[in-house]
Motif scaffolding. Structure first.
Motif, PDB file in Angstrom:
ATOM      1  N   SER A  30       0.821  -1.196   0.000  1.00 32.17           N
ATOM      2  CA  SER A  30       0.000   0.000   0.000  1.00 32.17           C
ATOM      3  C   SER A  30       0.866   1.260   0.000  1.00 32.17           C
ATOM      4  CB  SER A  30      -0.945   0.019   1.195  1.00 32.17           C
ATOM      5  OG  SER A  30      -0.230  -0.106   2.397  1.00 32.17           O
ATOM      6  N   ALA A  31       2.151   1.104   0.294  1.00 36.57           N
ATOM      7  CA  ALA A  31       3.057   2.247   0.267  1.00 36.57           C
ATOM      8  C   ALA A  31       4.486   1.752   0.112  1.00 36.57           C
ATOM      9  CB  ALA A  31       2.937   3.079   1.552  1.00 36.57           C
ATOM     10  N   THR A  90       5.596  -1.644   2.339  1.00 37.05           N
ATOM     11  CA  THR A  90       4.712  -1.297   3.445  1.00 37.05           C
ATOM     12  C   THR A  90       5.028  -1.992   4.755  1.00 37.05           C
ATOM     13  OG1 THR A  90       2.973  -1.288   1.772  1.00 37.05           O
ATOM     14  CG2 THR A  90       2.308  -0.899   4.044  1.00 37.05           C
ATOM     15  N   ASP A  91       5.159  -3.318   4.710  1.00 39.85           N
ATOM     16  CA  ASP A  91       5.363  -4.022   5.984  1.00 39.85           C
ATOM     17  C   ASP A  91       6.827  -4.030   6.380  1.00 39.85           C
ATOM     18  OD1 ASP A  91       5.135  -7.490   4.801  1.00 39.85           O
ATOM     19  OD2 ASP A  91       6.282  -5.769   4.109  1.00 39.85           O
TER      20      ASP A  91
END
Lengths: 104, 116
Positions: A30-31, A90-91
């Motif tokens: 997501s990022a 993201t993670d």
């Protein structure tokens, strides 16, 4: 195969050159983050982006979600840009980093 | 304003001893992360706190590693029975929003741990 791949691993440029560092990833995100680690070890977040393009001074970051690819560009590079540039998804899985050296 | 601080900046310990590393995040930051960077290696995620709870401990390398966060602020990373392979720089970062990796992170200067 690493889930986050950066290229090149090392990059040497002359002052004033246009620099491109690439990051490809194989997981859904997501990022994506671009970080800068100075020779002394300190880490600074440069960009977090989820689509399109962001610009800050001489730095530009782009991301193509469909192609799972991001690039970090440095215009008019300067010796003070010498650092390791790291992308992370993201993670917080990280690429191995790109060591940039800009010579005067 | 004050950034993320970590203490000690350097720690030398003997194999088998326990160590505690401390992180003071930026005031008001909800998310807190611990990372490890071994010599010449890349960054490795260890654990993420959302407030005082740690929804993801999957990065902790072994059960000798534990972390807690109290009052939504200070966090401590504890390594029990240290081994030489634990030698690394341990970095802490905080960000204003919860949601792992979905907000800009502010990094501390790190604690360099050397296990003899």
């Amino acid at each position: 195969k690493n889930e986050v791949e950066q290229s090149p691993q090392n990059l040497t440029a002359q002052e004033g050159e246009f620099i491109t560092i690439n990051c490809s990833y194989s997981v859904g995100i997501s990022a994506l983050h671009w970080l800068q680690q100075h020779p002394g070890g300190g880490i600074v977040s440069l960009f977090m982006l989820s689509s399109g393009k962001k610009k800050h001074g001489r730095l530009i970051a782009t991301i193509n979600i469909q192609e799972k690819h991001s690039s970090l560009h440095i215009t008019a590079s300067h010796p003070r840009d010498s650092a390791v540039y790291i992308c992370a998804v993201t993670d917080m899985r990280f690429g191995a980093g790109t060591r940039l050296t800009v010579k005067p | 304003g004050a950034g993320v601080s970590q203490s000690p900046s350097n720690k030398v310990t003997e194999k088998g001893k326990d160590v505690e590393l401390r992180c003071d995040p930026i005031s008001g930051h909800t998310a807190l992360y611990w990372y490890r960077q071994s010599l010449g290696q890349g960054l490795e995620f260890l654990i993420y706190f959302q407030g005082n709870s740690a929804p993801d401990k999957s990065g902790l390398p072994s059960d000798r590693f534990s972390a807690e966060r109290t009052g939504g602020s200070v966090s401590t990373l504890t390594i029990q029975r240290t081994q030489q392979e634990d030698s690394a720089v341990y970095l802490c970062a905080s960000s204003p929003q919860t949601g792992r990796g979905t907000d800009t992170q502010y990094f501390g200067p790190g604690t360099r741990l050397t296990v003899l």
